[in-house]
Design a protein around this motif. Structure first.
Motif: not given
Length: 104
Positions: A98-100, A102
């Motif tokens: 998810k962090s990558r 976004t």
């Protein structure tokens, strides 16, 4: 210097003490370690670690039935994600994905 566009800055580089790498290492602003013989080894910087990691990559590529040269960067990126996520629990892996996504 032909490798320069294919390597990220600040990448840690292992070399065999060939002086031709020095200009590349300086241009990348990277740290490096010479591992040309057993006297240069320590717990992390060891030729067996290099060979073991290379073997992991090679086995993964072989499972794919080989990799076309024009797609090798994509397969390397997938291997990197697989390598990082492989030892995580599912929740941690989901948060990383998810962090990558976004960031794109």
């Amino acid at each position: 210097m032909n490798l320069l566009p294919h390597i990220e800055k600040k990448t840690y580089i292992w070399t065999d003490d060939c002086p031709s790498y020095n200009k590349l290492i300086a241009a990348l602003e990277s740290d490096s370690k010479v591992v040309s013989n057993y006297k240069d080894y320590d717990r992390v910087n060891h030729l067996n670690n290099v060979n073991s990691f290379h073997s992991l990559i090679e086995r993964w590529y072989n499972k794919m039935g080989g990799v076309a040269s024009k797609y090798v960067n994509r397969y390397a990126a997938l291997f990197n994600i697989k390598f990082q996520v492989g030892r995580m629990d599912p929740t941690e892996a989901l948060l990383l994905g998810k962090s990558r996504s976004t960031a794109l």
